[in-house]
Write an enzyme that holds these catalytic residues in place. Structure first.
Site, PDB file in Angstrom:
ATOM      1  N   GLY A 170       0.720  -0.616  -0.036  1.00  9.51           N
ATOM      2  CA  GLY A 170       0.089   0.084  -0.517  1.00  9.51           C
ATOM      3  C   GLY A 170       0.848   1.238   0.349  1.00  9.51           C
ATOM      4  O   GLY A 170       0.286   2.431  -0.891  1.00  9.51           O
ATOM      5  N   PHE A 258      10.930  -4.205  -0.721  1.00 11.05           N
ATOM      6  CA  PHE A 258      11.788  -3.833   0.794  1.00 11.05           C
ATOM      7  C   PHE A 258      12.371  -4.248   1.181  1.00 11.05           C
ATOM      8  O   PHE A 258      12.201  -5.902   1.269  1.00 11.05           O
ATOM      9  CB  PHE A 258      10.683  -3.053   0.967  1.00 11.05           C
ATOM     10  CG  PHE A 258       9.305  -1.627   0.029  1.00 11.05           C
ATOM     11  CD1 PHE A 258      10.478  -0.497  -0.157  1.00 11.05           C
ATOM     12  CD2 PHE A 258       8.310  -1.801  -0.601  1.00 11.05           C
ATOM     13  CE1 PHE A 258       9.572   0.478  -1.047  1.00 11.05           C
ATOM     14  CE2 PHE A 258       7.574  -1.217  -1.054  1.00 11.05           C
ATOM     15  CZ  PHE A 258       8.755  -0.446  -1.483  1.00 11.05           C
ATOM     16  N   GLY A 260      11.823  -4.059   4.694  1.00 13.82           N
ATOM     17  CA  GLY A 260      10.477  -4.573   5.093  1.00 13.82           C
ATOM     18  C   GLY A 260       9.009  -3.557   5.394  1.00 13.82           C
ATOM     19  O   GLY A 260       9.910  -2.709   3.990  1.00 13.82           O
ATOM     20  N   GLU A 262       6.245  -2.333   7.672  1.00 12.53           N
ATOM     21  CA  GLU A 262       5.473  -1.915   8.841  1.00 12.53           C
ATOM     22  C   GLU A 262       4.222  -2.522   9.030  1.00 12.53           C
ATOM     23  O   GLU A 262       3.148  -1.767   9.853  1.00 12.53           O
ATOM     24  CB  GLU A 262       6.011  -0.760   9.365  1.00 12.53           C
ATOM     25  CG  GLU A 262       5.986   0.317   9.311  1.00 12.53           C
ATOM     26  CD  GLU A 262       6.002   0.879   8.278  1.00 12.53           C
ATOM     27  OE1 GLU A 262       5.480   2.235   7.701  1.00 12.53           O
ATOM     28  OE2 GLU A 262       7.144   0.680   7.053  1.00 12.53           O
ATOM     29  N   HIS A 286      13.715  -1.636  13.091  1.00 14.34           N
ATOM     30  CA  HIS A 286      13.118  -0.762  12.265  1.00 14.34           C
ATOM     31  C   HIS A 286      11.762  -0.972  12.417  1.00 14.34           C
ATOM     32  O   HIS A 286      11.087  -0.316  12.732  1.00 14.34           O
ATOM     33  CB  HIS A 286      14.123  -0.318  11.526  1.00 14.34           C
ATOM     34  CG  HIS A 286      13.684   0.410  10.933  1.00 14.34           C
ATOM     35  ND1 HIS A 286      14.560   1.670  10.607  1.00 14.34           N
ATOM     36  CD2 HIS A 286      12.450   1.034   9.470  1.00 14.34           C
ATOM     37  CE1 HIS A 286      13.468   2.668   9.813  1.00 14.34           C
ATOM     38  NE2 HIS A 286      12.449   2.237   9.109  1.00 14.34           N
ATOM     39  N   GLU A 287      11.360  -2.350  11.943  1.00 22.44           N
ATOM     40  CA  GLU A 287      10.129  -2.233  11.890  1.00 22.44           C
ATOM     41  C   GLU A 287       9.326  -2.018  12.470  1.00 22.44           C
ATOM     42  O   GLU A 287       8.486  -1.883  12.868  1.00 22.44           O
ATOM     43  CB  GLU A 287       9.849  -3.634  10.744  1.00 22.44           C
ATOM     44  CG  GLU A 287      10.425  -3.588   9.187  1.00 22.44           C
ATOM     45  CD  GLU A 287       9.867  -2.557   8.585  1.00 22.44           C
ATOM     46  OE1 GLU A 287       9.371  -1.732   8.494  1.00 22.44           O
ATOM     47  OE2 GLU A 287      10.764  -2.033   7.904  1.00 22.44           O
ATOM     48  N   HIS A 290       8.949   0.981  13.947  1.00 22.00           N
ATOM     49  CA  HIS A 290       7.345   1.631  13.822  1.00 22.00           C
ATOM     50  C   HIS A 290       6.055   1.394  14.095  1.00 22.00           C
ATOM     51  O   HIS A 290       5.204   1.941  13.921  1.00 22.00           O
ATOM     52  CB  HIS A 290       6.953   1.105  11.796  1.00 22.00           C
ATOM     53  CG  HIS A 290       8.072   1.665  11.496  1.00 22.00           C
ATOM     54  ND1 HIS A 290       8.123   3.335  10.352  1.00 22.00           N
ATOM     55  CD2 HIS A 290       9.127   1.849  10.640  1.00 22.00           C
ATOM     56  CE1 HIS A 290       8.627   3.772   9.762  1.00 22.00           C
ATOM     57  NE2 HIS A 290       9.097   2.650   8.970  1.00 22.00           N
ATOM     58  N   GLU A 309       9.929   8.628   9.609  1.00 21.56           N
ATOM     59  CA  GLU A 309      11.283   7.357   9.357  1.00 21.56           C
ATOM     60  C   GLU A 309      12.293   7.609  10.262  1.00 21.56           C
ATOM     61  O   GLU A 309      12.673   7.403  10.677  1.00 21.56           O
ATOM     62  CB  GLU A 309      11.874   7.293   7.834  1.00 21.56           C
ATOM     63  CG  GLU A 309      10.750   6.722   6.715  1.00 21.56           C
ATOM     64  CD  GLU A 309      10.895   5.334   7.341  1.00 21.56           C
ATOM     65  OE1 GLU A 309      11.065   4.946   8.134  1.00 21.56           O
ATOM     66  OE2 GLU A 309       9.955   4.596   7.063  1.00 21.56           O
ATOM     67  N   ASP A 367       5.826   8.663  -4.417  1.00 23.71           N
ATOM     68  CA  ASP A 367       7.141   6.957  -3.772  1.00 23.71           C
ATOM     69  C   ASP A 367       7.938   7.675  -4.876  1.00 23.71           C
ATOM     70  O   ASP A 367       9.659   7.154  -4.939  1.00 23.71           O
ATOM     71  CB  ASP A 367       6.470   5.936  -4.785  1.00 23.71           C
ATOM     72  CG  ASP A 367       5.805   4.902  -4.015  1.00 23.71           C
ATOM     73  OD1 ASP A 367       5.994   5.180  -2.222  1.00 23.71           O
ATOM     74  OD2 ASP A 367       4.820   4.572  -3.895  1.00 23.71           O
ATOM     75  N   TYR A 375      15.499   9.293   6.149  1.00 26.74           N
ATOM     76  CA  TYR A 375      16.053   8.422   7.117  1.00 26.74           C
ATOM     77  C   TYR A 375      16.968   9.516   8.277  1.00 26.74           C
ATOM     78  O   TYR A 375      17.066   9.504   9.026  1.00 26.74           O
ATOM     79  CB  TYR A 375      16.372   7.224   6.694  1.00 26.74           C
ATOM     80  CG  TYR A 375      15.050   5.936   5.760  1.00 26.74           C
ATOM     81  CD1 TYR A 375      14.466   5.415   6.359  1.00 26.74           C
ATOM     82  CD2 TYR A 375      14.645   6.877   4.921  1.00 26.74           C
ATOM     83  CE1 TYR A 375      13.637   4.307   5.844  1.00 26.74           C
ATOM     84  CE2 TYR A 375      13.637   5.719   3.960  1.00 26.74           C
ATOM     85  CZ  TYR A 375      13.414   4.647   4.978  1.00 26.74           C
ATOM     86  OH  TYR A 375      11.810   4.081   4.039  1.00 26.74           O
TER      87      TYR A 375
END
Length: 611
Positions: A170, A258, A260, A262, A286-287, A290, A309, A367, A375
């Protein structure tokens, strides 16, 4: 700090948010005119050949949106985000409270309107206008086959090679190609879904409860409000294993673009993380981070992506410091800083994408603005705010209060920064938001290198030996005795990554050195760890070491992660004639297994639009 530190902030009454007025140029929907209370999907998955045509693969069924009109003057039309790959065949409206079966369902007219290359508007007309605060249910009957939001993989594109697989992605604006919705991070809702699958398949979703209903149906419910981009589905020949306390991960097929994603309660991750040495656990950290930053508190539009991020990078490195120590975490952060440097060298520091707050123009796919800045520069800004506080415990408490203040909401930088200055009134009194050179406004709105860099010197014990070893490889006659005296067999993966980053910065090396380097360190040149394979591939290309070109192709055939794929194509196209041929051959061999976004980005690298 003043006694007791933080301002006495109770957070009892919900503050008015700047984000309540925020625009989202990436949505065609009327998300400010209606509140979405709940979404229900009732879909059947069919695996067939790629469409269109009878029997082709697709998801078909209904999306039911429970809505409330927010306009004081009422409304006669509802606009939803949709996509040309969604074929909507019917729309029915049921007025009144949800579940009120007495209320008649009336068919309503609808049509589509062009919006951008990544979506269109679905316009639903109400025969009688909705009044202010009126509640209603809209049921849309639709089908989706091939498209950017629903990714179909043939059996040979999966790890098992036996059964096909389908998943949805998504973020940022692709769920409009999965179901009609308010496809913006500005608003959140709960959702439920009933998914019917063929025999022998399992469905999973980003939901907090699920149950099997009969042999082929799965029911899911997400009881917390989430933005539309976090609704995710995967269907395939799935096996599960208990590996520890409950945190669900779905290891995706190799083409997943990717590291990951989340998706709440079910993070999608790349199989590249299964390195066999636990070295890439930071992606999982990291995930998990999130869960608070991004999922619970969300950027209100994609121009504020750093709020998702930058905070997540900060939380990841706080957790990593506690688990693995400061030296290791500073080393990992140094590799992140090197990626930011690399990105800014390629894009130019003054590129407007190198601001924390990016102005996304109408028609631009969010995107396409994706890069390292939100980040790593975001991490530097959050670190700077912690540095101003000067007390780690106090800042940790502030982060908890921040999440508690804004949970289940979407915000802008102003909402966060006002809360920060209220929480620390002594910093507000000092005017820390306007210190020359470090103004909050400059952090947000000026492109370029971060004004403040966190101190990474605790990592020197791991970085210095890697830097010294890299120096030994730059001379035309490397001192092999000195080189062999360095025992890299004890080095952690990120120490090797840091060493290779230094070699890459110093490349091209004198003739013959890369060949000798690969022979000296088979642990690097024959690595199965994706982070090492990426760097070794970049070094091969920068030094035009053609004997090893096949390794670049093998790596790109083994996975489709954007973070690994794009830098290698950049390196090939920036290299020799042979390297450019390698790029074209590799793409011809792998395009069918890549995500559609990654295909588009690689095509732009191979044949830039402005060339």
């Amino acid at each position: 700090m003043e006694s007791g530190g933080p301002g006495n902030y109770s957070g009892a009454a919900r503050r008015p948010l700047h984000s309540a007025q925020a625009v989202d140029v990436a949505s065609a929907s009327s998300f400010r005119a209606f509140e979405i209370l709940h979404l229900h999907l009732d879909l059947r998955a069919e695996f067939g050949p790629p469409g269109p045509g009878p029997g082709s693969r697709g998801l078909s069924g209904t999306a039911t949106l429970e809505l409330r009109c927010l306009l004081p003057e009422g409304a006669s039309e509802l606009r939803l985000d949709s996509h040309s790959c969604l074929e909507v065949t019917a729309a029915t409206l049921r007025r009144g409270q949800p579940g009120d079966q007495q209320a008649p369902a009336e068919p309503v007219p609808f049509h589509t309107q062009p919006f951008s290359h990544y979506g269109q508007a679905l316009c639903v007309a109400f025969p009688q206008p909705c009044g202010a605060a009126d509640r209603f249910e809209l049921e849309l009957t639709y089908r989706v086959g091939e498209g950017p939001g629903v990714c179909w993989l043939a059996p040979e594109q999966t790890a098992g090679k036996k059964k096909p697989f389908v998943y949805t992605q998504g973020q940022a604006v692709l769920n409009r190609a999965f179901f009609p919705c308010f496809d913006t991070p500005a608003v959140k809702c709960t959702y439920s879904a009933l998914i019917e699958v063929p025999d022998g398949f399992t469905a999973v979703m980003s939901a907090d409860t699920w149950e099997k209903r009969g042999p082929n149906k799965f029911f899911f419910q997400m009881s917390h409000p989430i933005p539309s981009y976090l609704i995710a589905l995967a269907i395939g020949d799935l096996a599960s294993a208990e590996v520890g306390p409950r945190y669900d991960l779905l290891f995706m097929p190799p083409s997943f673009p990717f590291g990951g994603m989340e998706n709440p309660c079910l993070t999608f991750v790349t199989p590249c993380l299964l390195a066999g040495d636990r070295s890439l656990a930071d992606v999982i950290i990291h995930e998990i981070s999130h869960s608070w930053f991004g999922n619970l508190v969300t950027n209100a539009n994609w121009g504020e992506f750093w709020l998702n991020e930058g905070f997540t990078m900060y939380a990841q490195r706080r957790i990593s410091t506690i688990l693995f120590g400061a030296a290791y975490t500073c080393l990992e952060a140094a590799t992140g800083r090197a990626l930011l440097r690399q990105h800014m060298n390629v894009s130019g520091e003054e590129n407007p994408l190198n601001k924390l707050r990016v102005k996304i123009e109408p028609g631009v796919d969010p995107d396409d603005t994706y890069n390292e800045t939100p980040y790593e520069k975001g991490y530097c800004f959050v670190s700077y705010l912690a540095h101003l506080v000067g007390d780690q415990d106090q800042f940790d408490k502030f982060l908890k209060a921040y999440v508690d203040e804004f949970k289940f909401q979407s915000i802008l930088a102003e909402d966060f920064l006002e809360f920060y200055l209220e929480y620390f009134p002594e910093l507000k009194k000092k005017g820390v938001d306007s210190i020359p050179g470090f103004e909050f406004d400059r952090w947000l709105n000026t492109p370029g290198w971060p004004p403040y860099l966190p101190d990474l010197s605790p990592g020197d014990s791991l970085m210095k030996p890697a830097e010294e070893l890299a120096e030994l490889w730059v001379t035309s006659e490397p001192d092999m005795q000195a080189i062999e005296a360095v025992a890299i067999s004890t080095w952690k993966t990120y120490q090797l990554v840091y060493f290779l980053d230094k070699i890459l910065q110093k490349s091209p090396l004198p003739p013959g050195n890369v060949k000798k380097l690969g022979e000296t360190y088979p642990k690097i040149s024959n690595a199965q760890n994706a982070e090492l394979r990426l760097r070794w591939g970049q070094i091969i290309l920068k030094n035009d070491y053609q004997e090893e070109f096949q390794k670049v192709k093998d790596f790109l055939q083994s996975q489709g992660k954007q973070k690994y794929t794009l830098p290698l194509y950049h390196a090939m196209m920036g290299g020799s004639e042979m390297a450019r041929t390698l790029a074209k051959d590799t793409f011809a061999a792998t395009a069918s297994q890549l995500h559609s976004n990654v295909v588009n980005y690689v095509q732009q690298i191979l044949a830039p639009k402005d060339s």
